[in-house]
Design a protein around this motif. Structure first.
Motif, PDB file in Angstrom:
ATOM      1  N   GLY A   3      -5.375 -50.565 -32.961  1.00 17.22           N
ATOM      2  CA  GLY A   3      -5.131 -49.789 -31.746  1.00 17.22           C
ATOM      3  C   GLY A   3      -4.150 -48.675 -32.038  1.00 17.22           C
ATOM      4  N   ILE A   4      -4.432 -47.507 -31.520  1.00 18.34           N
ATOM      5  CA  ILE A   4      -3.552 -46.353 -31.690  1.00 18.34           C
ATOM      6  C   ILE A   4      -3.258 -45.780 -30.318  1.00 18.34           C
ATOM      7  CG2 ILE A   4      -3.284 -44.050 -32.690  1.00 18.34           C
ATOM      8  CD1 ILE A   4      -5.425 -44.898 -34.775  1.00 18.34           C
ATOM      9  N   ARG A   5      -1.980 -45.620 -30.029  1.00 16.38           N
ATOM     10  CA  ARG A   5      -1.567 -45.031 -28.745  1.00 16.38           C
ATOM     11  C   ARG A   5      -0.566 -43.929 -29.029  1.00 16.38           C
ATOM     12  NH1 ARG A   5      -2.897 -47.453 -24.089  1.00 16.38           N
ATOM     13  NH2 ARG A   5      -1.066 -46.626 -23.101  1.00 16.38           N
ATOM     14  N   THR A   6      -0.622 -42.903 -28.240  1.00 20.60           N
ATOM     15  CA  THR A   6       0.321 -41.792 -28.346  1.00 20.60           C
ATOM     16  C   THR A   6       1.016 -41.624 -27.007  1.00 20.60           C
ATOM     17  OG1 THR A   6      -1.070 -40.706 -29.985  1.00 20.60           O
ATOM     18  CG2 THR A   6       0.555 -39.342 -28.869  1.00 20.60           C
ATOM     19  N   PHE A   7       2.311 -41.371 -27.060  1.00 21.06           N
ATOM     20  CA  PHE A   7       3.129 -41.196 -25.866  1.00 21.06           C
ATOM     21  C   PHE A   7       3.834 -39.854 -25.934  1.00 21.06           C
ATOM     22  CE2 PHE A   7       2.597 -45.663 -26.488  1.00 21.06           C
ATOM     23  CZ  PHE A   7       2.528 -46.210 -25.228  1.00 21.06           C
ATOM     24  N   ALA A   8       3.942 -39.179 -24.804  1.00 19.31           N
ATOM     25  CA  ALA A   8       4.667 -37.909 -24.693  1.00 19.31           C
ATOM     26  C   ALA A   8       5.770 -38.079 -23.661  1.00 19.31           C
ATOM     27  CB  ALA A   8       3.719 -36.791 -24.271  1.00 19.31           C
ATOM     28  N   GLY A  33       9.242 -32.789 -33.887  1.00 20.70           N
ATOM     29  CA  GLY A  33       9.632 -32.124 -32.650  1.00 20.70           C
ATOM     30  C   GLY A  33      10.293 -33.081 -31.668  1.00 20.70           C
ATOM     31  N   GLY A  34      10.062 -34.382 -31.836  1.00 21.38           N
ATOM     32  CA  GLY A  34      10.716 -35.390 -31.011  1.00 21.38           C
ATOM     33  C   GLY A  34      10.252 -35.470 -29.571  1.00 21.38           C
ATOM     34  N   THR A  35       9.139 -34.851 -29.219  1.00 16.06           N
ATOM     35  CA  THR A  35       8.670 -34.933 -27.832  1.00 16.06           C
ATOM     36  C   THR A  35       7.509 -35.903 -27.658  1.00 16.06           C
ATOM     37  OG1 THR A  35       7.223 -33.038 -28.145  1.00 16.06           O
ATOM     38  CG2 THR A  35       9.439 -32.598 -27.271  1.00 16.06           C
ATOM     39  N   SER A  36       7.179 -36.620 -28.732  1.00 13.42           N
ATOM     40  CA  SER A  36       6.125 -37.624 -28.626  1.00 13.42           C
ATOM     41  C   SER A  36       6.290 -38.639 -29.753  1.00 13.42           C
ATOM     42  CB  SER A  36       4.737 -36.982 -28.669  1.00 13.42           C
ATOM     43  OG  SER A  36       4.548 -36.279 -29.871  1.00 13.42           O
ATOM     44  N   TRP A  37       5.605 -39.775 -29.568  1.00 12.37           N
ATOM     45  CA  TRP A  37       5.587 -40.799 -30.604  1.00 12.37           C
ATOM     46  C   TRP A  37       4.246 -41.506 -30.572  1.00 12.37           C
ATOM     47  CZ3 TRP A  37       5.411 -46.081 -29.169  1.00 12.37           C
ATOM     48  CH2 TRP A  37       5.708 -46.362 -27.833  1.00 12.37           C
ATOM     49  N   SER A  38       3.910 -42.122 -31.674  1.00 11.05           N
ATOM     50  CA  SER A  38       2.659 -42.876 -31.764  1.00 11.05           C
ATOM     51  C   SER A  38       2.945 -44.293 -32.206  1.00 11.05           C
ATOM     52  CB  SER A  38       1.696 -42.236 -32.764  1.00 11.05           C
ATOM     53  OG  SER A  38       1.173 -41.055 -32.260  1.00 11.05           O
ATOM     54  N   GLU A  39       2.057 -45.166 -31.784  1.00 11.22           N
ATOM     55  CA  GLU A  39       2.127 -46.558 -32.182  1.00 11.22           C
ATOM     56  C   GLU A  39       0.766 -46.947 -32.730  1.00 11.22           C
ATOM     57  OE1 GLU A  39       3.832 -50.495 -30.165  1.00 11.22           O
ATOM     58  OE2 GLU A  39       2.328 -49.476 -28.957  1.00 11.22           O
ATOM     59  N   VAL A  40       0.778 -47.557 -33.898  1.00  9.63           N
ATOM     60  CA  VAL A  40      -0.446 -48.052 -34.508  1.00  9.63           C
ATOM     61  C   VAL A  40      -0.245 -49.542 -34.723  1.00  9.63           C
ATOM     62  CG1 VAL A  40      -1.982 -47.915 -36.505  1.00  9.63           C
ATOM     63  CG2 VAL A  40      -0.823 -45.852 -35.686  1.00  9.63           C
ATOM     64  N   GLN A  41      -1.215 -50.342 -34.276  1.00  5.02           N
ATOM     65  CA  GLN A  41      -1.133 -51.784 -34.456  1.00  5.02           C
ATOM     66  C   GLN A  41      -2.461 -52.331 -34.940  1.00  5.02           C
ATOM     67  OE1 GLN A  41       0.235 -53.951 -31.046  1.00  5.02           O
ATOM     68  NE2 GLN A  41       2.353 -53.440 -31.460  1.00  5.02           N
ATOM     69  N   SER A  42      -2.361 -53.307 -35.820  1.00  9.37           N
ATOM     70  CA  SER A  42      -3.517 -54.066 -36.266  1.00  9.37           C
ATOM     71  C   SER A  42      -3.334 -55.484 -35.742  1.00  9.37           C
ATOM     72  CB  SER A  42      -3.586 -54.067 -37.794  1.00  9.37           C
ATOM     73  OG  SER A  42      -4.588 -54.964 -38.235  1.00  9.37           O
ATOM     74  N   VAL A  43      -4.327 -55.975 -35.004  1.00  8.64           N
ATOM     75  CA  VAL A  43      -4.255 -57.313 -34.422  1.00  8.64           C
ATOM     76  C   VAL A  43      -5.395 -58.151 -34.967  1.00  8.64           C
ATOM     77  CG1 VAL A  43      -4.290 -58.658 -32.294  1.00  8.64           C
ATOM     78  CG2 VAL A  43      -3.231 -56.390 -32.316  1.00  8.64           C
TER      79      VAL A  43
END
Length: 190
Positions: free
Chosen positions: A168-173, A148-158
């Motif tokens: 860490g998992i973050r979601t952006f709208a 749908g292109g109205t959000s994205w997620s970022e997953v990172q392993s540190v």
């Protein structure tokens, strides 16, 4: 457990930055709808501002993250602006060409690279940094546009030193123009 909580808060701030950071053929607030001209840039779908999920610190203070992707003169690059509670917290250029670039953040120095997935909907991130007191920090992650292109997620392993990795998992709208105005954040697509 407090060490893990502190590390998660540090990582939350770092995820919001680069990259974290990161971001989407949008609906009413798409780059094209906001007046950004279509070009050959692979970043077009990401251009604009994105409201991140809120994070609370140890004292329960809520921090609002907004990440803005702004075009640059180089169509292969994007400028990432990360805002925390309306204040500019980080500014960096991201080029997803796989080449390592020097970075310095949070008392650490090293290299970061980014590269597009074959279908252009994800950006893979990798960094290795030497931190104060000789601590080695390695980060691997992915930023992905969601359907749908109205959000994205970022997953990172540190991984920091010999500690087990923290994910860490973050979601952006999509951030609305009203949200940006209320925080005093300039809209890069206006």
């Amino acid at each position: 457990m407090r060490h893990g909580t502190d590390m998660r808060h540090q990582i939350a701030g770092q995820i919001a930055g680069p990259a974290l950071g990161v971001a989407l053929a949008l609906l009413p607030w798409s780059a094209e709808a906001q007046g950004v001209e279509a070009s050959d840039t692979p970043w077009l779908a990401w251009v604009g501002c994105w409201a991140g999920s809120e994070a609370a610190d140890d004292q329960g203070q809520v921090e609002e993250f907004t990440v803005c992707f702004q075009p640059t003169a180089n169509p292969e690059a994007v400028e990432l602006l990360t805002y925390s509670n309306g204040e500019l917290a980080n500014l960096e250029e991201l080029v997803a060409d796989g080449a390592p670039v020097p970075i310095a953040e949070g008392g650490c120095e090293g290299e970061r690279s980014a590269i597009w997935s074959a279908d252009g909907s994800r950006v893979f991130l990798s960094s290795t940094m030497q931190c104060t007191e000789g601590l080695l920090r390695e980060t691997r992650g992915v930023m992905s546009l969601l359907p749908g292109g109205t959000s994205w997620s970022e997953v990172q392993s540190v991984t920091a030193g010999d500690q087990p990795p923290i994910v860490g998992i973050r979601t952006f709208a999509v951030a609305s123009p009203a949200d940006l105005a209320s925080q005093g954040i300039p809209d890069p697509t206006a």
